[in-house]
Structure formats: structure tokens, C-alpha cells
Design a protein around this motif. Structure first.
Motif, PDB file in Angstrom:
ATOM      1  N   UNK A  62      51.702  24.619  81.199  1.00  0.00           N
ATOM      2  CA  UNK A  62      51.682  24.061  79.849  1.00  0.00           C
ATOM      3  C   UNK A  62      51.116  22.644  79.932  1.00  0.00           C
ATOM      4  N   UNK A  63      50.724  22.120  78.790  1.00  0.00           N
ATOM      5  CA  UNK A  63      50.191  20.760  78.755  1.00  0.00           C
ATOM      6  C   UNK A  63      50.915  19.944  77.707  1.00  0.00           C
ATOM      7  N   UNK A 132      51.883  21.658  74.216  1.00  0.00           N
ATOM      8  CA  UNK A 132      51.124  22.787  73.678  1.00  0.00           C
ATOM      9  C   UNK A 132      51.535  24.012  74.482  1.00  0.00           C
ATOM     10  N   UNK A 133      52.386  24.881  73.886  1.00  0.00           N
ATOM     11  CA  UNK A 133      52.938  26.045  74.578  1.00  0.00           C
ATOM     12  C   UNK A 133      52.328  27.320  73.997  1.00  0.00           C
ATOM     13  N   UNK A 134      51.747  28.193  74.843  1.00  0.00           N
ATOM     14  CA  UNK A 134      51.212  29.454  74.333  1.00  0.00           C
ATOM     15  C   UNK A 134      52.242  30.225  73.509  1.00  0.00           C
ATOM     16  N   UNK A 135      51.769  30.839  72.448  1.00  0.00           N
ATOM     17  CA  UNK A 135      52.581  31.613  71.508  1.00  0.00           C
ATOM     18  C   UNK A 135      53.435  30.701  70.632  1.00  0.00           C
ATOM     19  N   UNK A 140      57.665  19.486  69.994  1.00  0.00           N
ATOM     20  CA  UNK A 140      58.034  18.092  70.281  1.00  0.00           C
ATOM     21  C   UNK A 140      59.447  18.071  70.854  1.00  0.00           C
ATOM     22  N   UNK A 141      59.549  17.511  72.070  1.00  0.00           N
ATOM     23  CA  UNK A 141      60.836  17.472  72.767  1.00  0.00           C
ATOM     24  C   UNK A 141      61.308  16.022  72.856  1.00  0.00           C
TER      25      UNK A 141
END
Length: 282
Positions: A62-63, A132-135, A140-141
Motif C-alpha cells: 500500500x502507499x 491508498x488501499x486497493x478496493x 485516513x488513519x
């Protein structure tokens, strides 16, 4: 041929099941606070380094597109910032990010005047990392930490006493003392102290103190310097003292290098002093 097609179909089904299973197991990355260190602290300001650990539990990378932060003093917002350098986290791995925060103490005092009377200030740092997480898309954490940081204060220099040891028409032996007050809860050391003392417009002393003076936290140290003065150096002050007159004007200027027993404090910070007034002999 039918057997080959059947095997190919089975492979596709298993692959699809694996993809579905991975998609169903997608989890949001986490961010946790690890440590705060003081990179540099002076009488003028401080640079803090906050370390956070980013954990990616997924079976794919992930990025993080960016992270923002907000720094609070006494629960009031003081500094905000945004870092837009992309960060890539490999599958099932962790990575550290570091958030630097620099404070100028004069700006802090302008906003929080009560801090000037304190040995430390309370802070909080809120950080939000955008992934930016797939699906799942953008997530925002947030993470928050708080604590206290010291506020170093410049030592105070004051005149001590003039003690006349011996006096005659040719001059005098005088002992001059200076007081060094350490307003900090931690010890400081003073080195390379240079003094220029003028009395009634005449130079009495121009010297550099060779020794290093250590002053414990919240303590005062007295520095005594013996001086041999000729009649020309003393000028009218010599006759005034011999006649019993005991009041004269002084001007004390100088500088010294300060070191402190405080993490992040860089030794050899120079501070100047300039004192003037009237002194009366007992």
C-alpha cells in the motif's frame, strides 16, 4: 482435451477463490506512536522528532499519499503542517515515518505568556496519514501523542561585592565578585567567561575566566576575581575611597559559553550580558 480443460477450469476457480479471499481479508493499515526525541534545543527554540510506525497487514503493498500534523500547546493549536512525499509500505511489513516540529520560544511566549514562568510546557501532536488501499480506496488513519518538553532559560548575571583588601596612594588590591543564578531545574556550566568592568568611567578589569563554573539546578554561584589596580587605573575613585566616600558607578559587560545537562542541548552556546548601576561600599 476434456481433462486438460477441466484442470484449467479448476486452476481458474482456485485462483478466483484466492483473489476473493484476499479481497475479503483487506484491512486498513495502522499507525502507532513510537518515540519522541529532542534533536536540538537552545535558549531560542527546540526541534522535536516524532517517530511513528506504519503497519501494513495486507498481502499486497500500500502507499501513503501524504500525512498532516497539528501541534498543540496547552491544548491550543499552534502549528500545522502537511508532508506530501509518497510513502510505499511492502506487503505484511512495517515502516517508520518521522515528523519534525520546530518551535521558536519567542513566538511561543507571545502566544502563551504564562509559559515564560514555567520550566516546561505541555504539548500534543495529532498526525493523520492518508493511505491508498486497493478496493477500500483512500483511508485516513489518525494518531495522537502528548507529553512535556523543557524550556531552558538564560542564566542571570548580577554584581556581587567590591571588597577593598589594601589601599594606598599607589593603588589598591580589590576583590570583585559576580553572581550567576541558574533559573533552570538542571545544572549548567559556564566557560570562557569574558568580563569588562568599568568604574567611574575607567577600565578596572578586562579578562577571560580560565576555569569552568558549574551551577546546579536552581542554585547560585559566586565568582570572585582579585584585581590589582594602579592609581591611574582607579582615577578619582582612589581618592574617593581614601576619603571615605563609598558610592561609584559601574558598567559590567561580557559574554560566556553555556553548556547544560539536558538532552539535545548543544554545548558552547554563547550569551552576552551588560549590567550597569551604582554600588556602595559598606
Amino acid at each position: 482435451m476434456k481433462r486438460a480443460l477441466s484442470l484449467f477450469t479448476i486452476v481458474l476457480i482456485l485462483s478466483g477463490c484466492s483473489t476473493i479471499r484476499d479481497a475479503a481479508d483487506i484491512r486498513e493499515p495502522s499507525v502507532s506512536f513510537q518515540d519522541m526525541s529532542i534533536d536540538r534545543i537552545t535558549f531560542d527554540g527546540v526541534t522535536l522528532l516524532f517517530d511513528f510506525e506504519v503497519n501494513n497487514p495486507n498481502r499486497f503493498g500500500v502507499s501513503a499519499e501524504q500525512y498532516s500534523y497539528e501541534f498543540f500547546i496547552n491544548e491550543q493549536s499552534f502549528i500545522t503542517g502537511l508532508q506530501e512525499t509518497p510513502l510505499s509500505i511492502d506487503r505484511e511489513s512495517t515502516q517508520m515515518i518521522q515528523v519534525p516540529v520546530t518551535l521558536n520560544f519567542s513566538e511561543v511566549y507571545e502566544t502563551f505568556s504564562s509559559v515564560m514562568r514555567q520550566d516546561s510546557l505541555s504539548y500534543a501532536l495529532s498526525t493523520e496519514v492518508e493511505f491508498d488501499v486497493p478496493v477500500l480506496g483512500n483511508r485516513k488513519v489518525p494518531v495522537r501523542t502528548s507529553g512535556e518538553i523543557p524550556i531552558p532559560k538564560v542564566p542571570r548575571i548580577s554584581m556581587g561585592e567590591f571588597e577593598v583588601k589594601d589601599i594606598s596612594l599607589s593603588g589598591a588590591e580589590v576583590e570583585v565578585s559576580f553572581n550567576v543564578q541558574n533559573p533552570n531545574p538542571f545544572a549548567i556550566s559556564i566557560a570562557n567567561a569574558a568580563y569588562e568592568l568599568t568604574v567611574n568611567g575607567r577600565e578596572w578589569l578586562d579578562t577571560t575566566l580560565g576555569e569552568t563554573i558549574r551551577v546546579a539546578g536552581s542554585e547560585r554561584q559566586t565568582i570572585k576575581i582579585p584585581i590589582r589596580l594602579s592609581s591611574s587605573q582607579m582615577g578619582s575613585a582612589l581618592m574617593d575611597i581614601m576619603r571615605g566616600e563609598s558610592t561609584f558607578n559601574y558598567d559590567l559587560k561580557g559574554s560566556a559559553d553555556i553548556s547544560a545537562e539536558l538532552d539535545g542541548f548543544r554545548d558552547g552556546q554563547s550569551f552576552p550580558f551588560d549590567l550597569s548601576g551604582t554600588y556602595s561600599l559598606d
